[in-house]
Design a protein around this motif. Structure first.
Motif, PDB file in Angstrom:
ATOM      1  N   ASN A   1       1.811   1.640  -0.857  1.00 20.70           N
ATOM      2  CA  ASN A   1       0.594   1.189  -0.171  1.00 20.70           C
ATOM      3  C   ASN A   1       0.654  -0.286   0.212  1.00 20.70           C
ATOM      4  O   ASN A   1      -0.375  -0.922   0.407  1.00 20.70           O
ATOM      5  N   ASN A   2       1.854  -0.812   0.327  1.00 20.23           N
ATOM      6  CA  ASN A   2       2.040  -2.233   0.626  1.00 20.23           C
ATOM      7  C   ASN A   2       1.796  -2.508   2.114  1.00 20.23           C
ATOM      8  O   ASN A   2       2.733  -2.673   2.893  1.00 20.23           O
ATOM      9  N   LYS A   3       0.514  -2.541   2.502  1.00 23.56           N
ATOM     10  CA  LYS A   3       0.139  -2.783   3.899  1.00 23.56           C
ATOM     11  C   LYS A   3      -0.794  -3.980   3.992  1.00 23.56           C
ATOM     12  O   LYS A   3      -1.798  -3.969   4.705  1.00 23.56           O
ATOM     13  N   CYS A   4      -0.447  -4.992   3.250  1.00 17.05           N
ATOM     14  CA  CYS A   4      -1.281  -6.185   3.173  1.00 17.05           C
ATOM     15  C   CYS A   4      -1.150  -7.047   4.419  1.00 17.05           C
ATOM     16  O   CYS A   4      -0.238  -6.875   5.230  1.00 17.05           O
ATOM     17  N   LEU A   5      -2.079  -8.002   4.549  1.00 18.26           N
ATOM     18  CA  LEU A   5      -2.088  -8.915   5.697  1.00 18.26           C
ATOM     19  C   LEU A   5      -0.800  -9.715   5.763  1.00 18.26           C
ATOM     20  O   LEU A   5      -0.231  -9.931   6.834  1.00 18.26           O
ATOM     21  N   PHE A   6      -0.311 -10.131   4.602  1.00 18.01           N
ATOM     22  CA  PHE A   6       0.937 -10.901   4.535  1.00 18.01           C
ATOM     23  C   PHE A   6       2.040 -10.043   3.925  1.00 18.01           C
ATOM     24  O   PHE A   6       1.841  -9.407   2.889  1.00 18.01           O
ATOM     25  N   LYS A   7       3.204 -10.028   4.561  1.00 14.67           N
ATOM     26  CA  LYS A   7       4.316  -9.189   4.105  1.00 14.67           C
ATOM     27  C   LYS A   7       4.803  -9.575   2.717  1.00 14.67           C
ATOM     28  O   LYS A   7       5.300  -8.737   1.965  1.00 14.67           O
ATOM     29  N   ASP A   8       4.700 -10.880   2.398  1.00 12.17           N
ATOM     30  CA  ASP A   8       5.180 -11.336   1.090  1.00 12.17           C
ATOM     31  C   ASP A   8       4.055 -11.402   0.060  1.00 12.17           C
ATOM     32  O   ASP A   8       4.155 -12.120  -0.939  1.00 12.17           O
ATOM     33  N   CYS A   9       2.998 -10.640   0.273  1.00 18.39           N
ATOM     34  CA  CYS A   9       1.848 -10.621  -0.633  1.00 18.39           C
ATOM     35  C   CYS A   9       2.283 -10.227  -2.045  1.00 18.39           C
ATOM     36  O   CYS A   9       3.009  -9.235  -2.222  1.00 18.39           O
ATOM     37  N   THR A  10       1.856 -11.003  -3.020  1.00 17.00           N
ATOM     38  CA  THR A  10       2.182 -10.680  -4.411  1.00 17.00           C
ATOM     39  C   THR A  10       1.084  -9.840  -5.058  1.00 17.00           C
ATOM     40  O   THR A  10       1.198  -9.455  -6.231  1.00 17.00           O
TER      41      THR A  10
ATOM     42  N   GLY B   1      -6.704 -10.552   2.237  1.00 15.27           N
ATOM     43  CA  GLY B   1      -6.234  -9.380   2.979  1.00 15.27           C
ATOM     44  C   GLY B   1      -5.311  -8.483   2.185  1.00 15.27           C
ATOM     45  O   GLY B   1      -4.495  -7.755   2.764  1.00 15.27           O
ATOM     46  N   CYS B   2      -5.428  -8.494   0.845  1.00 13.80           N
ATOM     47  CA  CYS B   2      -4.556  -7.673  -0.010  1.00 13.80           C
ATOM     48  C   CYS B   2      -5.108  -6.244  -0.111  1.00 13.80           C
ATOM     49  O   CYS B   2      -6.193  -6.030  -0.656  1.00 13.80           O
ATOM     50  N   LYS B   3      -4.374  -5.295   0.405  1.00  9.93           N
ATOM     51  CA  LYS B   3      -4.803  -3.897   0.382  1.00  9.93           C
ATOM     52  C   LYS B   3      -4.718  -3.296  -1.021  1.00  9.93           C
ATOM     53  O   LYS B   3      -5.476  -2.378  -1.359  1.00  9.93           O
TER      54      LYS B   3
ATOM     55  N   LYS C   1      13.109 -10.723 -10.901  1.00  9.74           N
ATOM     56  CA  LYS C   1      12.461 -11.774 -10.122  1.00  9.74           C
ATOM     57  C   LYS C   1      11.012 -11.385  -9.839  1.00  9.74           C
ATOM     58  O   LYS C   1      10.736 -10.235  -9.504  1.00  9.74           O
ATOM     59  N   PRO C   2      10.081 -12.332  -9.972  1.00  3.82           N
ATOM     60  CA  PRO C   2       8.661 -12.023  -9.767  1.00  3.82           C
ATOM     61  C   PRO C   2       8.373 -11.356  -8.424  1.00  3.82           C
ATOM     62  O   PRO C   2       7.585 -10.406  -8.357  1.00  3.82           O
ATOM     63  N   GLU C   3       9.043 -11.821  -7.368  1.00  3.78           N
ATOM     64  CA  GLU C   3       8.771 -11.272  -6.029  1.00  3.78           C
ATOM     65  C   GLU C   3       9.268  -9.840  -5.868  1.00  3.78           C
ATOM     66  O   GLU C   3       8.871  -9.135  -4.930  1.00  3.78           O
ATOM     67  N   ASN C   4      10.131  -9.389  -6.785  1.00  3.71           N
ATOM     68  CA  ASN C   4      10.648  -8.016  -6.700  1.00  3.71           C
ATOM     69  C   ASN C   4       9.857  -7.029  -7.549  1.00  3.71           C
ATOM     70  O   ASN C   4      10.043  -5.815  -7.416  1.00  3.71           O
ATOM     71  N   LEU C   5       8.974  -7.531  -8.399  1.00  2.40           N
ATOM     72  CA  LEU C   5       8.266  -6.656  -9.323  1.00  2.40           C
ATOM     73  C   LEU C   5       7.471  -5.572  -8.609  1.00  2.40           C
ATOM     74  O   LEU C   5       7.424  -4.422  -9.050  1.00  2.40           O
ATOM     75  N   LYS C   6       6.866  -5.896  -7.479  1.00  6.28           N
ATOM     76  CA  LYS C   6       6.044  -4.930  -6.740  1.00  6.28           C
ATOM     77  C   LYS C   6       6.870  -3.735  -6.250  1.00  6.28           C
ATOM     78  O   LYS C   6       6.315  -2.666  -5.977  1.00  6.28           O
ATOM     79  N   LEU C   7       8.182  -3.901  -6.171  1.00 12.81           N
ATOM     80  CA  LEU C   7       9.053  -2.806  -5.735  1.00 12.81           C
ATOM     81  C   LEU C   7       9.178  -1.730  -6.803  1.00 12.81           C
ATOM     82  O   LEU C   7       9.591  -0.609  -6.510  1.00 12.81           O
ATOM     83  N   TYR C   8       8.822  -2.076  -8.051  1.00 14.49           N
ATOM     84  CA  TYR C   8       9.032  -1.174  -9.178  1.00 14.49           C
ATOM     85  C   TYR C   8       7.748  -0.510  -9.660  1.00 14.49           C
ATOM     86  O   TYR C   8       7.732   0.135 -10.708  1.00 14.49           O
TER      87      TYR C   8
END
Length: 291
Positions: free
Chosen positions: A245-254, A260-262, A231-238
């Motif tokens: 470093n997933n400390k973006c402004l929005f929790k569901d940031c792609t 605000g994307c860190k 799933k596209p939304e899970n790709l960042k987990l891999y």
């Protein structure tokens, strides 16, 4: 009396099981209930069997700690990903796709940059870039079966572990196995000068016991890695560097076009490799078409 062993090869309803105490390899058969229950052992499974004459009968399959779906191998400690940047020149996108599947399966990875004896002065920047990019995330070993460089270091990674050798055809997996385990006599073939791609020299997953401890599964080469189940939304987990470093402004940031994307900031600063981020975007586009 039941004995315990590991499945080193599976052929239809016949298994080759290596006894965990004697290391004897025994041809074993499955009881009829396995077929009735839809149970099918795979290479790497730990089984209990009863020896009958010169053969054995599998009584049970112990619970797996993990499983790699393609090729199907169970109870893996690590995936050793073999890559080359010359003869053949393998795109980093292919390696990153493989690493996504390794991360999805929650497995450890070791990266091998093979055939470094073929690299000349014009290739050194690419070699350095590869090492700089991936050594921050995974162990990286540079090897040459011609000069022997890196072979002893590679043995240390294999020792007492169940490893899967993975990578596209032509990168020298079989030659590396011949180097770390002399006498294994795996078939190797020359790279086609016309297409710079090797022919498949391995036809099925099989566990090979290493003389210094551990197993390695030599697996068929591949040129197409299936990603359509992700799933596209899970790709960042891999992508470990994105996940950490997933400390973006929005929790569901792609990490594509959100404010605000860190992650994008770290890419600009050079703390996350541009190639890795670009391949993340490419894979994201590919898997998005499937959903």
């Amino acid at each position: 009396m039941r004995s315990r062993g590991i499945v080193v090869k599976f052929m239809s309803n016949v298994l080759i099981v290596e006894d965990s105490k004697t290391y004897e390899r025994i041809r074993c058969y499955l009881r009829g209930r396995f077929k009735l229950q839809g149970l099918r052992p795979i290479v790497g499974d730990v089984v209990e069997y009863v020896k009958v004459s010169d053969a054995g009968v599998v009584e049970s399959v112990l619970k797996r700690k993990n499983e790699l779906p393609k090729p199907r191998v169970a109870n893996i400690d690590q995936v050793v990903c073999v890559h080359t940047i010359k003869k053949p020149e393998v795109p980093l996108l292919m390696l990153d796709k493989l690493l996504v599947l390794v991360e999805e399966a929650k497995l450890n990875a070791v990266l091998v940059l093979n055939k470094i004896d073929l690299l000349d002065e014009t290739d050194q920047d690419r070699k350095k870039s590869f090492i700089d990019t991936y050594s921050k995330i995974y162990p990286v070993v540079c090897t040459s079966t011609k000069t022997g460089e890196g072979i002893e270091e590679l043995k240390n990674h294999f020792k007492d572990r169940l490893s899967v050798f993975a990578g596209p055809s032509g990168v020298g997996k079989s030659s590396l196995l011949n180097s770390i385990c002399p006498g294994i006599n795996l078939r190797t073939q020359e790279i086609s000068e016309k297409i710079e791609r090797g022919k498949h020299t391995t036809t099925a997953a099989e566990l090979i016991r290493l003389p210094f401890g551990g197993f390695v599964a030599d697996t068929p080469g591949f040129s197409l890695i299936e990603m359509d189940h992700i799933k596209p939304e899970n790709l960042k987990l891999y992508f470990p560097e994105i996940l950490e470093n997933n400390k973006c402004l929005f929790k569901d940031c792609t990490h594509i076009d959100e404010p605000g994307c860190k992650i994008k900031e770290l890419v600009k600063k050079g703390e996350i490799a541009v190639s890795r981020y670009e391949n993340y975007l490419e894979i994201y586009r590919e898997v998005s078409k499937q959903w």
